[in-house]
Scaffold this motif. Sequence first.
Motif: not given
Length: 456
Positions: A157-170, A181-184, A273-277
Amino acid sequence: MASKPSIPKGTRDFSPAEVAKRQYIIQTIKSNFEKFGFQPIETPSFENSDTLMGKYGEEGDRLIFKILNSGDYLSKANATHLENKDSLKLTASISEKALRYDLTVPFARYVVQHQSEIEFPFKRYQIQPVWRADRPQKGRFREFFQCDADVVGSKSLWQEVELVQLYDTVFTALGLEGVTIKINNRKILSGIAEVIGASDKLIDFTVALDKLDKIGEDGVKKEMIEKGISEEAIAKVQPLFSFTGTIAEKIKQLSQLLSVSVEGMKGVEELQFICEKVTQLGLATAQLDLDVTLARGLNYYTGAIFEIAPPKTVAMGSIGGGGRYDDLTGIFGLKNMSGVGISFGLDRIYLVIEELGLFPDTVAATSKALFVNYGETEAFAAMQTIQKLRAEGIKVELYPDAVKMGKQLQYADKRGIPFAVIIGTQELESSTFSVKNLVSGEQVVLDYESLKSYLS
């Protein structure tokens, strides 16, 4: 008289200025893809039909552009289907290929086909056009670019965490603040369907729920009833239509709603997990929001799903999306290959940035300076200087014809070229350059080194 040429609806021509702005967005996305360790690949614009069909659900299949077989395609058509005008069955015999609908399914095909050459987990990015036979409207086209980043070969699930960060960075790099960034999680949607006794209607349930922001609560309920979901079942999901609170509060409510569903609780744990990290690591400008109505009607998502909403000041649909697809490569024979990916909607991002006036002034397709043409001798001297400036990475050009200076400056003005460089008799004798600022009207005389610095 020949009729005026045109282009198909849902497609566009792009001017030099528009291309420059699009390239600015693409380069920003590309540089950050690479910063996060993603590698580029490209796949064909069209695939075999059986690669694409059946991968996007019933609605998606209808939007795939089919390509007629070359030659006399009707000679091999099924006579019965042709006589009965059964277009759905007839298509299979006259069309073996189709334009790609997205980049994810072709990527899954690529992974399976090249699995012996790939080092897993494999992080790839792809920036190419896709085609959908959709009804054109603002922000929705039949031909458009997708900018995808995917990871296959890891369930972490660290991949999902990184992809959220990638969206934010871009989006931060593009100056686009206030993006949500909506997540479900599809497991949560499966759990809800299970709890209300509509597991056999999961796709119908999620497709309808995903339209909440487009057709409203009443519209969603009407569509669910039409798909055979009972009013009693719909009543059980009533809280979903007004789900509010912080992410932690929403997760707590979901835990209570899905306590009897093993699948649903697994989705809650993954989301937590994703939202907390992400919250602990922090985001620069984007906001993370848990949206339980987010379904994304594509069949292949199995875990986390993402959708990106632009700033609230802009009336525009989603500008990105993605999710986890544990079983995607399985449809091509490669089992147990989990993947997760996201996509940036280039065309909609362009429209949002344009509307908000966020394109930097430096983004331009035009030259920095136009060298005025006074004749063969002066033009040759100009070309010698132009050659050196271009070697330094400075965009400059010579007006090709020795016409009146007014016409040449008018050309530069219409092109948006900010400076005119003049080499006349006096400049040739003194090895200098007269530089006219076409915005302010100011004119200065410079030597070559000063000219290079001035134009840089």
